[in-house]
Design a protein around this motif. Structure first.
Motif, PDB file in Angstrom:
ATOM      1  N   UNK A 288      49.422  13.684  12.813  1.00  0.00           N
ATOM      2  CA  UNK A 288      49.112  12.280  13.075  1.00  0.00           C
ATOM      3  C   UNK A 288      49.123  12.066  14.574  1.00  0.00           C
ATOM      4  N   UNK A 289      48.158  11.288  15.057  1.00  0.00           N
ATOM      5  CA  UNK A 289      48.124  10.930  16.475  1.00  0.00           C
ATOM      6  C   UNK A 289      47.932   9.424  16.573  1.00  0.00           C
ATOM      7  N   UNK A 290      48.888   8.767  17.206  1.00  0.00           N
ATOM      8  CA  UNK A 290      48.808   7.329  17.422  1.00  0.00           C
ATOM      9  C   UNK A 290      47.778   7.043  18.506  1.00  0.00           C
ATOM     10  N   UNK A 291      46.966   6.023  18.271  1.00  0.00           N
ATOM     11  CA  UNK A 291      45.947   5.625  19.262  1.00  0.00           C
ATOM     12  C   UNK A 291      45.642   4.150  19.034  1.00  0.00           C
ATOM     13  N   UNK A 292      46.337   3.278  19.755  1.00  0.00           N
ATOM     14  CA  UNK A 292      46.051   1.854  19.618  1.00  0.00           C
ATOM     15  C   UNK A 292      44.704   1.543  20.249  1.00  0.00           C
ATOM     16  N   UNK A 293      44.047   0.528  19.713  1.00  0.00           N
ATOM     17  CA  UNK A 293      42.738   0.132  20.224  1.00  0.00           C
ATOM     18  C   UNK A 293      41.578   0.694  19.422  1.00  0.00           C
ATOM     19  N   UNK A 294      41.854   1.227  18.230  1.00  0.00           N
ATOM     20  CA  UNK A 294      40.760   1.679  17.368  1.00  0.00           C
ATOM     21  C   UNK A 294      40.015   0.443  16.890  1.00  0.00           C
ATOM     22  N   UNK A 295      38.714   0.444  17.053  1.00  0.00           N
ATOM     23  CA  UNK A 295      37.910  -0.743  16.759  1.00  0.00           C
ATOM     24  C   UNK A 295      37.957  -1.102  15.278  1.00  0.00           C
ATOM     25  N   UNK A 296      37.890  -2.418  15.039  1.00  0.00           N
ATOM     26  CA  UNK A 296      37.911  -2.896  13.665  1.00  0.00           C
ATOM     27  C   UNK A 296      36.768  -3.867  13.389  1.00  0.00           C
ATOM     28  N   UNK A 297      35.635  -3.610  14.001  1.00  0.00           N
ATOM     29  CA  UNK A 297      34.431  -4.382  13.705  1.00  0.00           C
ATOM     30  C   UNK A 297      33.788  -3.833  12.453  1.00  0.00           C
TER      31      UNK A 297
END
Length: 182
Positions: free
Chosen positions: A102-111
């Motif tokens: 698992x790699x945390x990555x905030x800011x993944x788009x949710x459009x």
């Protein structure tokens, strides 16, 4: 004309059988197809936290984690907007011959829609998935490819710590199905 079984014992026939056997054994060995995206978290209620992606890989001795990445695609323009490298995953475990990272990555788009591509060695596209619809990438490793919509979404009411995940039992991606956040 000789019967087929007699032709196999001639020198050229034996070579053909050996070549076929070699091709079959190579086809069943480790490959990048023994890897897939297993979990996605891209949208939760309130401020987005704990977003990230989980991948599964068989035999990281042959295909080390440091060579894996996930490219993120914006569905509004089909362009790659970021990359998640698995050189140092947030968490990692081994289970039944597979490594789960698992790699945390905030800011993944949710459009609607957006996507992600699992990539090996910065050049081999292994999987191109999307959520909230399909997209066709216009750059990055998935350039020109159309994504496979996973069919489930996070609606913005997903609690932090929950995600879209594969469910099932098996040893290849097609043994599993995507489930809503729970």
């Amino acid at each position: 004309m000789q019967p087929l079984n007699k032709r196999l014992f001639k020198p050229n026939g034996i070579k053909a059988v050996l070549v076929i056997m070699l091709m079959l054994s190579v086809g069943r060995g480790q490959s990048t197809s023994d890897a897939w995206v297993n979990e996605i978290h891209y949208d939760n209620n309130g401020f987005d936290t704990g977003e990230g992606v989980e991948i599964v890989i068989r035999d990281i001795a042959t295909y080390p984690l440091l060579n894996w990445s996930v490219e993120l695609y914006n569905g509004s323009n089909s362009i790659k907007y970021g990359t998640i490298n698995f050189t140092t995953p947030t968490s990692q475990e081994s289970r039944n011959g597979f490594t789960i990272a698992w790699k945390t990555k905030n800011g993944i788009q949710n459009g609607a829609p957006d996507g992600l591509a699992l990539v090996y060695n910065s050049s081999t596209l292994v999987q191109f998935l999307s959520y909230e619809g399909q997209i066709t990438a216009t750059d990055g490793t998935a350039n020109g490819e159309t994504s496979t919509d996973i069919g489930v979404i996070e609606s913005g009411s997903t609690s932090s710590g929950h995600s879209l995940q594969l469910s099932g039992s098996g040893s290849i991606y097609s043994d599993f199905s995507w489930q809503s956040a729970g």
